[in-house]
Motif scaffolding. Structure first.
Motif, short mmCIF file in Angstrom:
data_model
loop_
_atom_site.label_atom_id
_atom_site.label_comp_id
_atom_site.label_asym_id
_atom_site.label_seq_id
_atom_site.Cartn_x
_atom_site.Cartn_y
_atom_site.Cartn_z
N LEU A 78 5.35 6.87 -0.77
CA LEU A 78 5.58 7.21 -2.20
C LEU A 78 5.15 8.61 -2.90
O LEU A 78 3.84 8.55 -2.85
CB LEU A 78 5.05 5.99 -3.12
CG LEU A 78 5.21 6.03 -4.63
CD1 LEU A 78 6.61 6.37 -5.27
CD2 LEU A 78 4.47 4.93 -5.42
N ASP A 79 5.88 9.25 -3.37
CA ASP A 79 5.24 10.23 -4.43
C ASP A 79 5.47 9.85 -5.52
O ASP A 79 6.47 9.63 -6.25
CB ASP A 79 6.50 11.42 -3.96
CG ASP A 79 6.07 12.81 -4.91
OD1 ASP A 79 5.05 12.60 -5.91
OD2 ASP A 79 6.62 13.79 -4.93
N VAL A 80 4.39 9.86 -6.29
CA VAL A 80 4.12 9.08 -7.65
C VAL A 80 5.06 10.00 -8.43
O VAL A 80 5.07 9.30 -9.76
CB VAL A 80 2.78 8.63 -8.16
CG1 VAL A 80 2.06 7.80 -7.03
CG2 VAL A 80 1.93 9.87 -8.04
N THR A 81 5.02 11.37 -8.15
CA THR A 81 5.61 12.05 -9.55
C THR A 81 7.27 12.18 -9.53
O THR A 81 7.61 12.82 -10.12
CB THR A 81 5.36 13.52 -9.02
OG1 THR A 81 5.78 14.14 -8.00
CG2 THR A 81 3.70 13.79 -9.08
N ALA A 86 0.86 -1.14 0.05
CA ALA A 86 -0.16 -0.12 -0.04
C ALA A 86 0.91 1.21 -0.08
O ALA A 86 1.55 1.55 0.98
CB ALA A 86 -0.83 -0.07 1.11
N ALA A 87 0.83 1.96 -1.02
CA ALA A 87 1.89 3.12 -1.26
C ALA A 87 0.97 4.43 -1.19
O ALA A 87 -0.29 4.70 -1.81
CB ALA A 87 2.35 3.00 -2.38
N ASP A 88 1.51 5.51 -0.57
CA ASP A 88 1.02 6.81 -0.68
C ASP A 88 1.86 7.90 -0.08
O ASP A 88 2.72 7.43 0.80
CB ASP A 88 -0.33 6.74 0.53
CG ASP A 88 -1.35 7.77 0.22
OD1 ASP A 88 -1.05 9.02 0.16
OD2 ASP A 88 -2.63 7.47 -0.16
N LEU A 89 1.77 9.00 -0.32
CA LEU A 89 2.60 10.11 0.17
C LEU A 89 2.09 10.50 1.61
O LEU A 89 2.90 11.11 2.25
CB LEU A 89 2.19 11.39 -0.94
CG LEU A 89 3.14 12.48 -0.59
CD1 LEU A 89 4.52 12.16 -0.77
CD2 LEU A 89 2.96 13.69 -1.50
N ARG A 90 0.99 10.04 1.76
CA ARG A 90 0.46 10.47 3.40
C ARG A 90 0.85 9.32 4.13
O ARG A 90 0.27 8.44 4.79
CB ARG A 90 -0.81 10.50 3.40
CG ARG A 90 -1.57 11.63 2.53
CD ARG A 90 -3.25 11.74 2.82
NE ARG A 90 -3.89 12.72 1.82
CZ ARG A 90 -4.33 12.23 0.75
NH1 ARG A 90 -4.20 11.11 0.09
NH2 ARG A 90 -4.84 13.35 0.06
N ILE A 91 2.14 9.19 4.44
CA ILE A 91 2.68 7.96 5.22
C ILE A 91 2.25 8.01 6.60
O ILE A 91 2.20 6.66 6.95
CB ILE A 91 4.36 8.07 5.00
CG1 ILE A 91 4.98 6.71 5.42
CG2 ILE A 91 5.01 9.14 5.71
CD1 ILE A 91 4.45 5.55 4.57
N ASP A 92 2.26 8.93 7.33
CA ASP A 92 1.76 8.79 8.68
C ASP A 92 0.46 7.96 8.73
O ASP A 92 0.21 7.06 9.44
CB ASP A 92 1.73 9.82 9.44
CG ASP A 92 3.13 10.29 9.52
OD1 ASP A 92 4.19 9.91 9.47
OD2 ASP A 92 3.23 11.56 9.90
#
Length: 243
Positions: A58-61, A33-39
């Motif tokens: 992960l920052d997809v950019t 599960a990937a996201d920039l909102r890591i917390d």
């Protein structure tokens, strides 16, 4: 070929992405599960107490961060067979008020991100059995919605990228499909938009995140082994309306 069922899902911290994580895990996938909102993401994954789910920042950019993310997934689960490009941003503005920065930001998240993701996972998917990619487009890539120049055009581009990738990768056994959600009840919608969409809906309700997750689960399963380049609209009839 590796028969390991491992899925990497972007935008997984909430809403649609979180539902996809739950659904694919129930189908026996090991899930990153990937996201920039890591917390927020780590808190959710920790609450699951499930070794079959990995939280990935992960920052997809960012191309370098995609490489790091894929390496983490492979180190943890031994391979990767499915990519769900679910992360995206919804940005509204009249053409007269749209800015270059706002326009470019939408394209970076909604189009460049999935492109970088496809590039990053290709090596692993070529070694995997039942390899599949699903891109989350939008009914905004089927019909023109006013005040959505940045969002809509970026999703139209993602629709085209999906078709090109499907054609290019079919010979390598990698299926590429897209889902086109309509009005779905996620944090992406504010209260005003939510009520307006309910009032205009044929079904009198918004779609639920799990209804998108169910469709994606089908597209990455063996039941869809002869399906690539497909466009699955999940909108409760939104695109049937005229005007």
């Amino acid at each position: 070929m590796s028969a390991t069922k491992v899925a990497l899902i972007t935008g997984a911290a909430r809403g649609q992405g979180a539902a996809i994580v739950t659904r694919l895990r129930a189908d026996g996938f090991q899930v990153a599960a990937a996201d920039l909102r890591i917390d927020e993401l780590r808190a959710q994954v920790s609450a699951l107490a499930d070794p079959g789910v990995l939280a990935v920042e992960l920052d997809v950019t960012s191309e370098p961060l995609w490489s790091v993310a894929v390496a983490q997934v492979v180190e943890r689960f031994g391979g990767l067979s499915v990519l769900v490009n679910n992360a995206g941003v919804l940005h509204r503005a009249p053409l007269s008020e749209e800015t270059a920065e706002g326009f470019e930001s939408s394209w970076r998240f909604n189009t460049l991100g999935p492109f970088l993701g496809i590039r990053a996972v290709l090596g692993e998917l070529r070694r995997a059995e039942g390899a599949a990619i699903v891109n989350t487009c939008s009914t905004g890539a089927i019909r023109p919605f006013p005040f959505h120049a940045a969002y809509g055009s970026s999703k139209w581009a993602l629709r085209g990228l999906t078709q090109i990738a499907a054609a290019e990768l079919a010979g390598e056994g990698i299926r590429v499909n897209a889902v086109f959600p309509g009005p779905i009840d996620t944090p992406m919608l504010d209260d005003t938009a939510r009520q307006r969409l309910i009032e205009r809906s044929y079904s009198g309700r918004l779609g639920q995140p799990m209804e998108i997750a169910d469709a994606i689960a089908f597209l990455v399963s063996e039941h869809a082994a002869f399906i690539t380049g497909a466009e699955l609209v999940i909108d409760g009839g939104q695109c049937l309306r005229i005007g």
